[in-house]
Design an enzyme around this catalytic site. Sequence first.
Site, short mmCIF file in Angstrom:
data_model
loop_
_atom_site.label_atom_id
_atom_site.label_comp_id
_atom_site.label_asym_id
_atom_site.label_seq_id
_atom_site.Cartn_x
_atom_site.Cartn_y
_atom_site.Cartn_z
N CYS A 1 45.31 19.34 24.73
CA CYS A 1 45.45 20.79 24.78
C CYS A 1 44.39 21.36 25.70
O CYS A 1 43.53 20.63 26.22
CB CYS A 1 45.34 21.41 23.38
SG CYS A 1 43.70 21.24 22.65
N CYS B 1 40.74 20.63 25.08
CA CYS B 1 40.22 19.34 25.57
C CYS B 1 39.70 19.48 26.99
O CYS B 1 38.64 18.93 27.34
CB CYS B 1 41.33 18.28 25.54
SG CYS B 1 41.90 17.84 23.88
N ASP C 1 53.26 36.94 61.63
CA ASP C 1 52.63 36.82 62.94
C ASP C 1 53.24 35.60 63.62
O ASP C 1 52.75 34.49 63.51
CB ASP C 1 51.11 36.67 62.78
CG ASP C 1 50.41 36.50 64.11
OD1 ASP C 1 51.06 36.76 65.14
OD2 ASP C 1 49.24 36.10 64.12
#
Length: 560
Positions: free
Chosen positions: A28, A31, A449
């Site tokens: 998770c 951790c 551009d």
Amino acid sequence: MSIATEMESPRDPAETREVDLPIEGMTCAACAVRLEKALGRVGGIAGASVNFASEKARVRFDPGLLDLAEIAAAVERAGFDVPPTALAPPAAEDPHEGATVDRQAEREAERARRERRERRDLWLLLGAAALTIPLVAPMVLAIFGVDAMLPGAIQLALAAPVQAIAGARFYRGAWAALRAGTGNMDVLVALGTSAAFGLSLVTLLTTPGAHLFFEASAAVITLVLLGKHLEARAKRKTTDAIRALMALRPDTARVLRDGIEVEVPADAVTRGEIVVVRPGERVPVDGVVTRGESQLDESLLTGESLPVQKAVDDPVTGGAINGDGLLHVRATNVGADSLLSRVVALVEDAQATKAPVQRLVDKVSAVFVPVVVGIALLTFAGWLVAGAPAGTALIHAVAVLVIACPCALGLATPTALMVGTGAAARAGILIRDAEALERAHAVTAVVFDKTGTLTEGRPEVGAIEAVAPGSADDVLTLAAAVQAGSEHPLGKAMVRAAAERGLTAAEATGFRAIAGRGVTAVVAGRVAHLGSRRYLDELGVAREALEARAVTMEEAGETA
């Protein structure tokens, strides 16, 4: 006599090295936060960022103070693992002997290892589900008035393997977290399911016939395993864009060594070697043309749908598709220095960075588990104060533990960032970092551009002009037959257009490419020439009748 004391000067920050290490064992976001803090406390590490979704730790360290093995040891002390393949020293490069670092092979080995782990976890999930369904089914049937509750002994026999075998990973993860003085999702799952299983076991032994909660512990473990499986699939798909980019470069290259063409791994080509690129092949390295003339499809990097003419001394980019000429290319940038490799690195960097919102999520995840455990204890105490039996109070406390899972909280943001950068890469858009992606929602205008036109990167047939007595379909049929199997973007466009109109033609024979000019072949006994104005002029073909129309098309941005 004077004595001068020489003090050691601090190391230049430029001497630090940055490395990405795969991490195993994270369950998770908490951790990831724990590992990040643990690495930050190691002397010699200048910075560490751990991404739960990608399961990688980006570590910046001083190679003069510690090495990768010491960093891996610090990771293990925090309760996680670094695969041995990530620590293997690179082989000494000797291109003529073929000893080289095969990065592609390492990535494939890592992917194969992950797939084996996922298959193992899938079988564990299927086994847990097979044992859990008989426990949950009576609860579903009870809604329809059917009493099919299993005897307590059978419930215990079904739930015990789920708790002990399928749930073992949660106990290992919880122990590692507690040993490091923190909590994670495994702590919540282990506490909740153990409480439900233990209460049911005690009730079965002391109060026969009372309600048991074996199905609750088994169902929670199975559902969390299902979530883990779906999570692993989602994370694996986020790397598809990286693999697609890497696949643009061929695995092998033909190199001239002692006047002989030798096929070697693309990673074995060294700077300055001459690479032979045949018609239709992808260029394996960045380099400069030393011999030959052809057209290259560079749309993978430039987005330009038209091929670019290349001759001696022109630069070429690895991954571009060669047209109809044979090229000799002197390698200038190879391996990680090539443009395509740098593009892949940019995408990986963008996926590894943390957006501002992710840093907020990490702060919440760090305190999430202790807060949830505290709320569960308050829930248990509250029900006892309200006069509820201890069993009822415990079940409500367990519900708090198992429902309040921080996985979604910690996984949603990094996974969304990985999916976003991956989807953008597939569309040819490179995102600098996670913060740029997070801020993109506020964009109201986009300025390009760019000289020339914005294209889709793939040409399409726009119009066909035929000289009587032929028709447009006759011209297209003949052109598609000549270009069948061609790698040229314009040739592919003709073949697609013919297929869309349902046109078929006789197979072309005697195909021959004239580099930089066009192609010729024999179709149904007729010699067909297809090419540029220059080629038609060389053949003496009168084109005055179509010249005005061709000029009009080109002024509109089309290619005649």
